[in-house]
Scaffold this active site. Structure first.
Site, PDB file in Angstrom:
ATOM      1  N   HIS A  77      -0.851 -20.957   0.021  1.00 11.77           N
ATOM      2  CA  HIS A  77       0.210 -19.952   0.101  1.00 11.77           C
ATOM      3  C   HIS A  77       0.831 -19.674  -1.278  1.00 11.77           C
ATOM      4  O   HIS A  77       1.200 -18.554  -1.588  1.00 11.77           O
ATOM      5  CB  HIS A  77       1.334 -20.432   1.020  1.00 11.77           C
ATOM      6  CG  HIS A  77       0.969 -20.553   2.458  1.00 11.77           C
ATOM      7  ND1 HIS A  77       0.111 -21.504   2.930  1.00 11.77           N
ATOM      8  CD2 HIS A  77       1.363 -19.842   3.557  1.00 11.77           C
ATOM      9  CE1 HIS A  77       0.001 -21.386   4.250  1.00 11.77           C
ATOM     10  NE2 HIS A  77       0.738 -20.376   4.652  1.00 11.77           N
ATOM     11  N   GLU A 135      11.881   3.023  14.171  1.00 10.77           N
ATOM     12  CA  GLU A 135      10.904   3.979  13.638  1.00 10.77           C
ATOM     13  C   GLU A 135       9.586   3.785  14.372  1.00 10.77           C
ATOM     14  O   GLU A 135       9.459   2.881  15.198  1.00 10.77           O
ATOM     15  CB  GLU A 135      10.716   3.760  12.135  1.00 10.77           C
ATOM     16  CG  GLU A 135      10.200   2.361  11.794  1.00 10.77           C
ATOM     17  CD  GLU A 135      10.141   2.089  10.299  1.00 10.77           C
ATOM     18  OE1 GLU A 135      10.189   3.042   9.504  1.00 10.77           O
ATOM     19  OE2 GLU A 135      10.023   0.905   9.943  1.00 10.77           O
ATOM     20  N   TYR A 171       0.833  -1.199   0.000  1.00 17.11           N
ATOM     21  CA  TYR A 171       0.000   0.000   0.000  1.00 17.11           C
ATOM     22  C   TYR A 171       0.869   1.250   0.000  1.00 17.11           C
ATOM     23  O   TYR A 171       2.081   1.183   0.283  1.00 17.11           O
ATOM     24  CB  TYR A 171      -0.944   0.006   1.211  1.00 17.11           C
ATOM     25  CG  TYR A 171      -0.286   0.349   2.523  1.00 17.11           C
ATOM     26  CD1 TYR A 171       0.534  -0.563   3.165  1.00 17.11           C
ATOM     27  CD2 TYR A 171      -0.473   1.605   3.120  1.00 17.11           C
ATOM     28  CE1 TYR A 171       1.149  -0.240   4.361  1.00 17.11           C
ATOM     29  CE2 TYR A 171       0.134   1.929   4.320  1.00 17.11           C
ATOM     30  CZ  TYR A 171       0.951   1.000   4.939  1.00 17.11           C
ATOM     31  OH  TYR A 171       1.568   1.313   6.122  1.00 17.11           O
ATOM     32  N   ARG A 212       8.264   3.678  -4.672  1.00 19.88           N
ATOM     33  CA  ARG A 212       8.256   2.734  -3.551  1.00 19.88           C
ATOM     34  C   ARG A 212       7.187   1.652  -3.761  1.00 19.88           C
ATOM     35  O   ARG A 212       7.402   0.483  -3.433  1.00 19.88           O
ATOM     36  CB  ARG A 212       8.028   3.485  -2.238  1.00 19.88           C
ATOM     37  CG  ARG A 212       8.243   2.622  -1.013  1.00 19.88           C
ATOM     38  CD  ARG A 212       8.276   3.457   0.248  1.00 19.88           C
ATOM     39  NE  ARG A 212       6.996   4.135   0.465  1.00 19.88           N
ATOM     40  CZ  ARG A 212       6.779   5.007   1.440  1.00 19.88           C
ATOM     41  NH1 ARG A 212       7.757   5.313   2.281  1.00 19.88           N
ATOM     42  NH2 ARG A 212       5.601   5.575   1.575  1.00 19.88           N
ATOM     43  N   LYS A 217       6.584  -1.884   2.150  1.00 14.79           N
ATOM     44  CA  LYS A 217       5.344  -1.352   2.730  1.00 14.79           C
ATOM     45  C   LYS A 217       4.183  -2.308   2.456  1.00 14.79           C
ATOM     46  O   LYS A 217       3.277  -2.005   1.670  1.00 14.79           O
ATOM     47  CB  LYS A 217       5.080   0.044   2.150  1.00 14.79           C
ATOM     48  CG  LYS A 217       4.250   0.948   3.046  1.00 14.79           C
ATOM     49  CD  LYS A 217       4.307   2.385   2.545  1.00 14.79           C
ATOM     50  CE  LYS A 217       3.300   3.275   3.243  1.00 14.79           C
ATOM     51  NZ  LYS A 217       3.607   3.597   4.630  1.00 14.79           N
ATOM     52  N   LEU A 247      11.401   1.762   7.131  1.00 13.90           N
ATOM     53  CA  LEU A 247      10.784   2.161   5.871  1.00 13.90           C
ATOM     54  C   LEU A 247      11.535   3.361   5.288  1.00 13.90           C
ATOM     55  O   LEU A 247      11.814   4.319   6.015  1.00 13.90           O
ATOM     56  CB  LEU A 247       9.322   2.557   6.092  1.00 13.90           C
ATOM     57  CG  LEU A 247       8.561   2.833   4.802  1.00 13.90           C
ATOM     58  CD1 LEU A 247       8.144   1.525   4.144  1.00 13.90           C
ATOM     59  CD2 LEU A 247       7.357   3.708   5.052  1.00 13.90           C
ATOM     60  N   ARG A 263      -7.649 -21.685  -1.050  1.00 14.70           N
ATOM     61  CA  ARG A 263      -6.581 -21.012  -0.309  1.00 14.70           C
ATOM     62  C   ARG A 263      -5.308 -21.834  -0.372  1.00 14.70           C
ATOM     63  O   ARG A 263      -5.312 -23.017  -0.045  1.00 14.70           O
ATOM     64  CB  ARG A 263      -7.019 -20.848   1.148  1.00 14.70           C
ATOM     65  CG  ARG A 263      -5.981 -20.198   2.052  1.00 14.70           C
ATOM     66  CD  ARG A 263      -6.454 -20.179   3.483  1.00 14.70           C
ATOM     67  NE  ARG A 263      -5.461 -19.577   4.374  1.00 14.70           N
ATOM     68  CZ  ARG A 263      -4.462 -20.246   4.917  1.00 14.70           C
ATOM     69  NH1 ARG A 263      -4.301 -21.525   4.688  1.00 14.70           N
ATOM     70  NH2 ARG A 263      -3.595 -19.622   5.709  1.00 14.70           N
TER      71      ARG A 263
END
Lengths: 281, 281
Positions: free
Chosen positions: A102, A179, A31, A50, A147, A203, A100
């Site tokens: 992985h 951070e 995101y 990014r 991120k 980040l 489902r």
């Protein structure tokens, strides 16, 4: 609000995600949060780069990437935000796969794209008066430079701050301050700004880059070096920096008052220059 | 398939999750996978207890928890799985909150509950002949004992295994083998079974518990001690254990053949006893 979801502009209440979306099952996505100043997007290219780094790290193939800037513009317009301060949230997941598993789905699986625009929450008081923060063990994974939406440790730590009447939790990994849950962290020692060096533990913040550029411009010496938790007392000032918190002074860390509980002078200088740049056309 | 979603039994293709679900935005939720043997659920209470541990860790309040066993029974019936081997997948997230904010939403926010039932994927060949595995750095967070949907490192590592024609990636943290992406890991050295001790670095696997109980029962000595990556050569046998992989022999780790590429004798004994227990009524 009108949001963008997989090619369509729709009302957010009519937007539905499959429970087999890998964002929902595996947090298999990334995101970005981009600032709109009321006139322009701020540092759009940095966020976009990014985003691309994240997609590459996760090996999510997203051929429509170049449409994102136009979608963001369109969302600002459609939500009557053109002359307002706003935030754009962009989330891209690996898409739907069933059953489902992985393992990555078929290469032709389309990523899920969710983008919205919201009014920027005001935080003038915090910018002026500064905030309290707490410290907590950095239990996150060791790829914090990416991120992703795998944010459960950030959620828990931020909630902990709220319950202790603090604005943010800043993480400490083996004695070193990394951070915040959604901010980078800087300190000022003997007039020199310190912030954690770029690595897999931090980040690469867009605001962090802007702040270091400001330091160069207005001649504030800086070092990309970790601040040790045990050295906090040696610092005159601290600040939180991010797209949503701008440059926010820190006036208390746990029980320790910083700079007699007043925002620091260097923090103020950086904040002022930051808003000059943010609001320049 | 008919799934359960927030109080309703519906077709999975008619099930939609809000993009503001905290499972989608923050991976703010937990999950369990439970085995149905064609006659009964296996170790349901153990899964249920771990689910509860996860909810407590995340501070998700879920008052309808006690309905889960009945829902699982109902899904088996509704999907005509009563006489088949199946898996139940249970996911609970903190629910919907808007606007996006790390901080927990209003205390009255209802959690999102998604439960489905699917046929157990067959893996007889792997059980009989064993599998290859690879090793990779354990980049996960340091609360691996909590079964959250923050699974991006597991996804990436499992995909890496697939790309290298291996069945699983087993994680190594600072020289110590922790566990696989969706399995616990055991080795046999001088007739003694070793598996990583329970801690924040390892999931307290339900199958792990069953296997240790089997060791007690059939007099296989065992130690809950880490296997060091550098000591792999000293071990005669290895196995992967989990709800979906049962007790699967490992016959190769990276380029190292184990037990001349044949499933080990102790692995075989445990596997046999495991299926005896699993299939006993």
């Amino acid at each position: 609000m009108i949001i963008y979801f997989n090619g369509q502009y729709i009302d957010e209440d009519s937007c539905y995600v499959s429970p087999y979306d890998r964002g929902f099952l595996f947090s298999d996505g990334i995101y970005e949060v981009v600032r709109y100043t009321g006139k322009k997007f701020f540092e759009f290219d940095s966020h976009f780069t990014r985003l691309d780094t994240g997609l590459n790290f996760l090996k999510i193939k997203f051929s429509q990437k170049d449409k994102i800037p136009d979608i963001c513009e369109e969302l600002i317009k459609k939500n009557d935000l053109s002359d307002k301060e706003a935030l754009i949230y962009i989330q891209i997941t690996r898409g739907i796969s069933k059953p489902r598993n992985h393992i990555f789905p078929d290469m032709n699986t389309l990523p899920t794209v969710f983008i919205n625009a919201t009014l920027l929450p005001k935080h003038d008081k915090e910018l002026e008066n500064g905030v309290n923060i707490i410290l907590d063990e950095d239990i996150r994974w060791s790829r914090c430079n990416i991120k992703t939406i795998s944010l459960i440790p950030n959620v828990l730590a931020r909630q902990k701050a709220k319950e202790r009447n603090a604005a943010e939790t800043v993480f400490v990994r083996e004695g070193f301050i990394t951070e915040g849950t959604h901010t980078n962290f800087c300190g000022v020692n003997n007039g020199c700004l310190f912030t954690a060096p770029l690595s897999n533990y931090v980040l690469p913040g867009v605001t962090r880059k802007v702040v270091l550029d400001i330091c160069k411009k207005i001649n504030i010496p800086f070092k990309e070096e970790f601040i040790k938790e045990k050295d906090i007392k040696l610092f005159e000032e601290f600040m939180l920096i991010s797209t949503t918190m701008d440059v926010t002074p820190v006036i208390q860390i746990e029980n320790l008052q910083i700079n007699n509980g007043k925002p620091g002078m260097i923090t103020g200088k950086i904040q002022k220059e930051y808003f000059n740049i943010l609001n320049s056309v």
